[in-house]
Design an enzyme around this catalytic site. Structure first.
Site, PDB file in Angstrom:
ATOM      1  N   HIS A 194       7.312 -16.190   0.706  1.00  0.00           N
ATOM      2  CA  HIS A 194       6.109 -16.778   0.996  1.00  0.00           C
ATOM      3  C   HIS A 194       6.310 -18.388   0.191  1.00  0.00           C
ATOM      4  O   HIS A 194       7.221 -18.408  -0.489  1.00  0.00           O
ATOM      5  CB  HIS A 194       4.841 -16.082   0.131  1.00  0.00           C
ATOM      6  CG  HIS A 194       4.694 -14.735   0.851  1.00  0.00           C
ATOM      7  ND1 HIS A 194       5.208 -13.420   0.657  1.00  0.00           N
ATOM      8  CD2 HIS A 194       3.787 -14.560   1.886  1.00  0.00           C
ATOM      9  CE1 HIS A 194       4.556 -12.576   1.465  1.00  0.00           C
ATOM     10  NE2 HIS A 194       3.737 -13.232   2.031  1.00  0.00           N
ATOM     11  N   GLU A 249      -0.246 -12.548   8.585  1.00  0.00           N
ATOM     12  CA  GLU A 249       0.609 -11.314   8.897  1.00  0.00           C
ATOM     13  C   GLU A 249       1.455 -11.451  10.297  1.00  0.00           C
ATOM     14  O   GLU A 249       2.646 -11.111  10.346  1.00  0.00           O
ATOM     15  CB  GLU A 249      -0.103 -10.010   8.842  1.00  0.00           C
ATOM     16  CG  GLU A 249      -0.786  -9.535   7.237  1.00  0.00           C
ATOM     17  CD  GLU A 249       0.494  -9.442   6.407  1.00  0.00           C
ATOM     18  OE1 GLU A 249       1.777  -9.212   6.726  1.00  0.00           O
ATOM     19  OE2 GLU A 249       0.351  -9.700   5.097  1.00  0.00           O
TER      20      GLU A 249
HETATM   21 ZN    ZN Z   1       2.831 -12.286   3.560  1.00  0.00          ZN
END
Ligand code: ZN
Ligand code: NAG
Ligand code: NAG
Length: 635
Positions: free
Chosen positions: A367, A261
């Protein structure tokens, strides 16, 4: 229960074993066997349940042009040699957490993740303390007269937030107000800001709506970018209070989640791709002369990047069940990332690193593609053994804001050296062509998960694992139908079968899991974790979890014998065993204290060992020495 004393009374295959003291007792294991299956009936696989909660911030949530005291042409010339310094600000709400969770967050999780990135990344030195800009009631304006500060047109907002956190006054610049079309400028008082810091990270733990979506454990984003080269200088990470787990077997996942994160806040976000810069500090994406920013694409709600950063690549004849389709992929194509993925997959023609195509806003494009990068920590969901690979560090370098120390990269074994076919073809085609040439279909698998569970080993052999191929209630979308046929499956039903992890395009692969106990407890399958040892009375395959343990495949089902009683263990397939590597003996497997020598790959080690009056019989398959002794662990 008089012990049977003479060998003749022990019949069948058992005649040669009568128990430690030469006696046969009537001790029965049957209840234990039943107990075992009652206790560990279900297998918990992490699929998309723990997906990432990062959502690309909306433009109004991001403040640009934080002034760090120097103009762009000065900053650009500077080398990236300042070790990243992250200044932590804990939100007061953190004290509402139960003490145990607060301690875990403040003393363990955040410091560990932050120090990893501080060690791993370097930035350009800055001259000025970091003082964040106040948000405005309406718009910002900037003057062309060289004044580096943006001004608020109407007034500054009462409070400035970074994500869910209210930024304390001491971190804020003066409130600057100016009027369009007049020379009116008003400058109030500001705080001291933070010296000796390159990034301010606000840490909170409030139950926001986003915590309820997709069961995100935590989410993070940037909130302010500096003015010279657009590097993020402030961001936040919010931990969802209900999802903070203090269980030891979840700790590894919590650590990986926070590292992941925080990287979204530092730069890995599709909202920042258009701001990436080349090694000379020049933007890859053209800027609009009027705003100084890249163009905003209102359809995707993202700043539109150049194809020097992300490019669409079309693959024709993408094989799925019953058709060859055309699929277009988004690939990250910046120079260092390209170099690293080509090296990793051993594919010199690979165009770039494939980005995730599925998932809601904030998962797609932000991602690495799960099918291609599986356990890389920057894929969109947690499955097993997350690692920050060289590829992710290369991306951080390609932002233009960081230099990375590759010594801190973790080893990614998934896909390594498998060539262009692996990264450029569908998993159906990979499995088909590999099988046709007699090669293993690794890293994919085609054993349908069934009961009793037949286990395997995770690709890096660190855990007992299962193939996550399951039957779905409905047909999968046709582009994700990855099988034309499956053993023991009605051909009409094959379209219902796929891997459990949706983000991996339903391609099935071998995955570590947790045994789920009936009473809600869990037992992990990672070989190195001592707590994963089963109770001795149900340790049929004589496994050992702890240091120097690794997963080995079984050759046959295990059986237990005591006098005339035989128990065939229906659950088998693999287990964790202690091993050592030695120059003289090669790979030595140690089962219940006895050493077995592996001379070649595929060799079968016949194991029999007497434990608590029961003879355990089974066999273990020798892996290749290359996979075990030479590569993963030194002597
Ligand atoms: Zn992520
Ligand atoms: C801006 O707002 C503050 C209160 O937040 C107020 O005290 C101040 O007078 C306002 N300034 C202007 C120029 O409107
Ligand atoms: C897909 O393409 C391959 C090779 O080009 C071919 O052998 C196969 O028959 C095609 N399949 C379908 C369903 O068209």
């Amino acid at each position: 229960m008089a012990p049977l004393t003479t060998p003749t009374e022990c019949r069948g295959t058992m005649h040669w074993y009568q128990g430690n003291n030469g006696h046969c007792s009537h001790k029965s294991l049957i209840s234990d066997v039943i107990l075992y299956f009652l206790i560990y009936t279900s297998v918990m696989l992490q699929a998309d349940t723990h997906s990432c909660g990062h959502i690309v911030p909306k433009p109004r949530e991001v403040v640009h042009n934080v002034h760090l005291g120097e103009p762009a042409h000065v900053v650009k010339r500077r080398s990236l040699d300042q070790q990243l310094r992250i200044h932590l600000v804990y939100d007061s709400g953190l004290s509402n957490l139960p003490q145990e969770k607060e301690t875990l967050v403040k003393d363990v999780l955040i410091p560990t993740a932050v120090s990893y990135w501080e060690r791993t990344l370097q930035v350009r030195r800055t001259a000025h303390p970091v003082k964040l800009l106040r948000s405005c009631q309406s718009d910002y304006i900037r003057f062309k007269d060289g004044d580096p500060y943006p001004y608020c047109v109407r007034n500054c907002s009462e409070v400035t937030k970074c994500g869910p956190v209210i930024v304390p006054e001491r971190y804020l610049e003066a409130c600057r107000i100016a009027r369009i079309g007049s020379k009116y400028k008003k400058v109030g008082y500001g705080g001291p800001g933070v010296t000796n810091a390159d990034f301010v990270l606000f840490v909170s733990a409030t139950h926001e709506e986003r915590c309820t979506v997709g069961s995100a454990v935590a989410y993070a984003a940037y909130c302010q970018l500096e003015g010279a080269l657009d590097r993020p200088v402030a961001g936040y990470v919010n931990l969802c209070p209900n999802d903070i787990s203090t269980e030891p077997h979840n700790l590894h996942q919590m650590h990986a989640t926070l590292k992941h994160e925080i990287l979204h806040a530092l730069g890995f976000s599709s909202g920042l791709y258009a701001f990436f810069r080349d090694p000379h500090g020049e933007p890859y994406t053209q800027r609009s002369p009027s705003t100084g920013k890249p163009d905003f694409n209102s359809e995707t709600e993202l700043y539109q990047w150049s194809d020097k950063v992300v490019r669409e690549v079309t693959r024709y004849n993408w094989r799925v069940r019953g058709a060859n389709i055309t699929r277009t992929f988004s690939l990250l194509v910046t120079p260092r990332v390209v170099e690293e993925v080509r090296k990793h997959f051993a594919c010199p023609t690979l165009e770039g690193a494939e980005l995730e195509n599925q998932g809601t806003l904030g998962t797609a494009l932000t991602h690495w593609e799960k099918r291609v990068f599986e356990n890389e920590a920057m894929t969109g969901s947690f499955t097993q053994h997350p690692v920050i690979s060289r590829i992710t560090l290369a991306l951080m370098e390609d932002t233009g804001w960081y230099r990375a120390n590759y010594a801190y990269a973790e080893e990614l074994t998934w896909g390594r050296g498998l060539g262009c076919d692996f990264v450029k073809l569908s998993c159906l085609e990979w499995m088909q062509t590999r099988a046709a040439s007699g090669a293993p279909i690794y890293p994919f698998c085609d054993r349908v998960r069934s009961s009793p569970i037949r286990t395997e080993c995770s690709p890096n052999l660190d855990s007992v694992a299962v193939c996550n191929l399951v039957e779905y209630h409905t047909e999968l979308p046709s582009m994700y139908q990855n099988f034309r046929e499956l053993p023991f499956v009605d051909p009409k039903e094959v379209s219902h079968y796929g891997g459990l992890v949706q983000l991996a395009d339903y391609c099935p692969f071998v995955q570590a899991f947790n045994w789920q106990k009936e009473d809600s407890g869990e037992r992990g399958t990672k070989c190195s974790v001592h707590q994963n040892n089963a109770d001795p009375e149900i340790n049929f395959a004589l496994e050992h979890y702890g240091d120097n343990s690794m997963c080995f495949l079984h050759h046959t089902a295990w059986s237990l014998h005591h006098c005339d009683t035989t128990r065939d263990i229906t659950h088998w397939g693999s287990g964790c065993y202690m091993y050592r590597c030695s120059v003289v003996d090669g790979l030595v497997v140690i089962v219940s204290g006895k050493e077995y020598y592996c001379h070649h790959r595929g060799q079968i080690l016949e194991v029999h060992s007497i434990q608590n009056d029961w003879l355990h019989q089974g066999s273990i398959v020798c892996p290749s020495c290359h996979d075990t002794c030479e590569v993963s662990l030194p002597l």
